[in-house]
Design a protein around this motif. Structure first.
Motif, mmCIF file in Angstrom:
data_model
loop_
_atom_site.group_PDB
_atom_site.id
_atom_site.type_symbol
_atom_site.label_atom_id
_atom_site.label_comp_id
_atom_site.label_asym_id
_atom_site.label_seq_id
_atom_site.Cartn_x
_atom_site.Cartn_y
_atom_site.Cartn_z
ATOM 1 N N LEU A 47 14.916 18.614 -13.703
ATOM 2 C CA LEU A 47 15.162 17.860 -12.482
ATOM 3 C C LEU A 47 15.885 18.746 -11.465
ATOM 4 C CD1 LEU A 47 15.112 15.069 -11.021
ATOM 5 C CD2 LEU A 47 17.387 14.651 -12.001
ATOM 6 N N ILE A 48 15.378 18.771 -10.235
ATOM 7 C CA ILE A 48 16.029 19.497 -9.136
ATOM 8 C C ILE A 48 16.330 18.496 -8.028
ATOM 9 C CG2 ILE A 48 15.777 21.352 -7.427
ATOM 10 C CD1 ILE A 48 13.902 22.762 -9.389
ATOM 11 N N LEU A 49 17.550 18.581 -7.469
ATOM 12 C CA LEU A 49 17.977 17.629 -6.437
ATOM 13 C C LEU A 49 18.306 18.361 -5.141
ATOM 14 C CD1 LEU A 49 19.377 16.637 -9.319
ATOM 15 C CD2 LEU A 49 20.327 14.883 -7.846
ATOM 16 N N GLN A 50 17.793 17.847 -4.027
ATOM 17 C CA GLN A 50 18.249 18.290 -2.714
ATOM 18 C C GLN A 50 18.068 17.127 -1.740
ATOM 19 O OE1 GLN A 50 20.135 19.349 -0.410
ATOM 20 N NE2 GLN A 50 19.852 21.511 -0.929
ATOM 21 N N THR A 51 19.184 16.490 -1.404
ATOM 22 C CA THR A 51 19.132 15.298 -0.553
ATOM 23 C C THR A 51 19.856 15.525 0.775
ATOM 24 O OG1 THR A 51 21.107 14.340 -1.602
ATOM 25 C CG2 THR A 51 18.961 13.760 -2.548
ATOM 26 N N HIS A 86 10.574 17.774 -11.832
ATOM 27 C CA HIS A 86 10.779 16.589 -10.994
ATOM 28 C C HIS A 86 11.729 16.969 -9.850
ATOM 29 C CE1 HIS A 86 9.424 13.354 -14.045
ATOM 30 N NE2 HIS A 86 9.138 14.540 -14.570
ATOM 31 N N PHE A 87 11.515 16.355 -8.702
ATOM 32 C CA PHE A 87 12.331 16.692 -7.528
ATOM 33 C C PHE A 87 12.809 15.411 -6.853
ATOM 34 C CE2 PHE A 87 12.626 18.320 -2.988
ATOM 35 C CZ PHE A 87 13.767 19.072 -3.209
ATOM 36 N N ILE A 88 14.108 15.380 -6.532
ATOM 37 C CA ILE A 88 14.690 14.249 -5.804
ATOM 38 C C ILE A 88 15.032 14.695 -4.391
ATOM 39 C CG2 ILE A 88 16.606 12.617 -5.641
ATOM 40 C CD1 ILE A 88 16.921 12.701 -8.611
ATOM 41 N N THR A 89 14.574 13.912 -3.414
ATOM 42 C CA THR A 89 14.947 14.175 -2.024
ATOM 43 C C THR A 89 15.032 12.852 -1.275
ATOM 44 O OG1 THR A 89 14.497 15.609 -0.132
ATOM 45 C CG2 THR A 89 12.600 14.502 -1.113
ATOM 46 N N ILE A 90 15.300 12.924 0.029
ATOM 47 C CA ILE A 90 15.474 11.736 0.855
ATOM 48 C C ILE A 90 14.149 11.343 1.506
ATOM 49 C CG2 ILE A 90 17.925 12.107 1.286
ATOM 50 C CD1 ILE A 90 17.123 13.412 3.981
ATOM 51 N N PRO A 91 14.033 10.094 2.013
ATOM 52 C CA PRO A 91 12.765 9.646 2.622
ATOM 53 C C PRO A 91 12.250 10.572 3.717
ATOM 54 C CG PRO A 91 14.232 7.774 2.310
ATOM 55 C CD PRO A 91 15.027 8.989 1.952
ATOM 56 N N ALA A 92 13.138 11.115 4.545
ATOM 57 C CA ALA A 92 12.720 11.959 5.666
ATOM 58 C C ALA A 92 12.044 13.248 5.209
ATOM 59 C CB ALA A 92 13.920 12.287 6.552
ATOM 60 N N SER A 93 12.287 13.655 3.972
ATOM 61 C CA SER A 93 11.732 14.918 3.473
ATOM 62 C C SER A 93 10.483 14.737 2.615
ATOM 63 C CB SER A 93 12.797 15.672 2.665
ATOM 64 O OG SER A 93 13.871 16.046 3.485
ATOM 65 N N ARG A 94 10.069 13.505 2.416
ATOM 66 C CA ARG A 94 8.893 13.259 1.569
ATOM 67 C C ARG A 94 7.680 14.060 2.057
ATOM 68 N NH1 ARG A 94 6.723 8.781 -1.448
ATOM 69 N NH2 ARG A 94 8.376 7.386 -0.758
ATOM 70 N N ASN A 95 7.387 13.934 3.348
ATOM 71 C CA ASN A 95 6.203 14.598 3.891
ATOM 72 C C ASN A 95 6.258 16.109 3.706
ATOM 73 O OD1 ASN A 95 5.128 16.061 6.625
ATOM 74 N ND2 ASN A 95 3.735 14.436 5.959
ATOM 75 N N THR A 96 7.457 16.668 3.776
ATOM 76 C CA THR A 96 7.624 18.122 3.693
ATOM 77 C C THR A 96 7.232 18.672 2.334
ATOM 78 O OG1 THR A 96 9.489 17.899 5.228
ATOM 79 C CG2 THR A 96 9.273 19.996 4.081
ATOM 80 N N VAL A 97 7.517 17.923 1.266
ATOM 81 C CA VAL A 97 7.363 18.477 -0.085
ATOM 82 C C VAL A 97 6.270 17.829 -0.925
ATOM 83 C CG1 VAL A 97 9.762 19.253 -0.190
ATOM 84 C CG2 VAL A 97 9.195 16.948 -0.998
ATOM 85 N N GLU A 98 5.687 16.725 -0.474
ATOM 86 C CA GLU A 98 4.806 15.972 -1.375
ATOM 87 C C GLU A 98 3.506 16.712 -1.709
ATOM 88 O OE1 GLU A 98 3.938 12.235 0.456
ATOM 89 O OE2 GLU A 98 3.017 13.133 2.230
ATOM 90 N N THR A 99 3.150 17.738 -0.946
ATOM 91 C CA THR A 99 1.935 18.506 -1.259
ATOM 92 C C THR A 99 2.218 19.786 -2.045
ATOM 93 O OG1 THR A 99 2.098 19.530 0.931
ATOM 94 C CG2 THR A 99 0.608 17.638 0.712
ATOM 95 N N LEU A 100 3.468 20.038 -2.380
ATOM 96 C CA LEU A 100 3.788 21.238 -3.161
ATOM 97 C C LEU A 100 3.212 21.115 -4.569
ATOM 98 C CD1 LEU A 100 7.523 21.891 -2.189
ATOM 99 C CD2 LEU A 100 5.529 23.175 -1.433
ATOM 100 N N PRO A 101 2.519 22.145 -5.039
ATOM 101 C CA PRO A 101 1.866 22.041 -6.350
ATOM 102 C C PRO A 101 2.819 22.114 -7.538
ATOM 103 C CG PRO A 101 1.554 24.241 -5.432
ATOM 104 C CD PRO A 101 2.234 23.424 -4.370
#
Length: 350
Positions: free
Chosen positions: A12-16, A42-57
């Motif tokens: 698990l990696i977190l960056q919020t 697994h990665f935890i982030t905030i709603p504003a960052s979803r678009n930025t990372v959701e396509t990372l393989p």
């Protein structure tokens, strides 16, 4: 003890924090996937960052932690941690130096919790890594592998992965505005949540005029929050320029910047977006300084700043106003100087 590629099954990696911080965490994700190819990342982030990372393989599962909304407060934090606990993670890497992030992994009962010694919740980690004041933030984050006896020697860069839909949206917008065919694009990002990180609006206008006179198409980029500022700048410009602020997602903005020959930005998230898509970046620094570790790290990137100003830096992040009321760090950084650097960068690489 050296870790083998199959040492961990679930990581698990977190960056919020802010979007820029999330972008600078992407090398940590990539290296983690390379070192532990059989593990679920697994990665935890905030709603504003979803678009930025959701396509990372590299991300097996993306968790959205709405710390300002439905997940706010201790009770909701514990509830969220219970969901994490069910996943039975055996390693957590926590680049975000907040008590909240430390509590999330502690309550999730993850046995190996690696974070920085400067975190507000460092007492909750199983392994503490010294947060160095030197080097780039990407390299600092990668030091979280040190307790695992993993060394990263190659230079690492952030990533954003626009998808086919993102590319089509930008192609259509460029075509509708008659851009990107005859004249090279230069993107400008004058926004920042902090006043002392924002270069003078009149200077942006002057710089835009100079660049359009040299035959470049200028496109302003930013979020919807930046739109009024950019509109104000555009009203000072006599040449045709374009305002793309608030029109696109982060990934789409990244695609627009990718198609440009240069990005000129304040010390803010667009700097890291530009690096992510390998567009040369010129970052303007005011109250902050490149040695904080958030400078553009691409091979062809440059910075513009007033060096040897005694009051710089006056803050770690930014301020609402200049504490000395003169704002020399930005006011004395004239458009001619920034234009000269921009011209040099364009001629060197195009």
């Amino acid at each position: 003890m050296n870790q083998t590629p199959d040492s961990f099954k679930k990581i698990l990696i977190l960056q919020t924090a802010f979007i820029g911080d999330v972008i600078l965490t992407t090398p940590l994700l990539r290296v983690c996937a390379e070192k532990f190819p059989t593990a679920q990342i697994h990665f935890i982030t905030i709603p504003a960052s979803r678009n930025t990372v959701e396509t990372l393989p590299y991300i097996y599962k993306l968790w959205i932690y709405d710390k300002r909304g439905k997940d706010a407060g201790l009770a909701n934090l514990i509830r969220f941690s219970r969901k994490l606990k069910k996943e039975k993670f055996d390693l957590a890497l926590i680049p975000h130096r907040s008590l909240r992030s430390a509590l999330l992994v502690y309550f999730a009962r993850i046995s190996r919790r690696i974070g920085f010694d400067t975190s507000s919740g460092s007492f909750l980690f199983s392994d503490k890594v010294k947060y160095s004041g030197e080097g780039h933030e990407i390299n600092r984050n990668l030091k979280l592998f040190e307790p695992l006896n993993i060394e990263i020697n190659e230079k690492q860069f952030p990533e954003i992965h626009p998808d086919e839909t993102d590319r089509k949206i930008i192609s259509d917008w460029l075509q509708q505005n008659g851009l990107g065919t005859l004249k090279p694009l230069v993107c400008m990002a004058p926004g920042s949540i902090w006043f002392t990180k924002r270069w003078i609006p009149e200077y942006w206008a002057t710089l835009s005029e100079r660049l359009t006179q040299q035959g470049y198409s200028v496109v302003f980029v930013g979020s919807s929050v930046d739109h009024p500022l950019i509109q104000n700048i555009i009203e000072m410009i006599n040449s045709p320029v374009y305002n793309a602020s608030g029109l696109f997602t982060v990934r789409q903005s990244a695609e627009l910047i990718r198609r440009s020959i240069l990005l000129i930005s304040n010390d803010s998230a667009p700097t890291h977006i530009g690096v992510s898509v390998k567009t040369p970046v010129l970052t303007i620094f005011g109250s902050t300084v490149p040695t904080f570790g958030f400078y553009p790290c691409g091979e062809n990137d440059r910075v513009a700043e007033i060096e040897n100003l005694p009051c710089r830096p006056c803050t770690d992040h930014g301020r609402e106003k200049c504490p000395l009321k003169h704002f020399k760090c930005m006011k004395d950084l004239y458009p001619d100087h920034v234009f000269e650097i921009a011209e040099e960068m364009i001629h060197e690489h195009h």
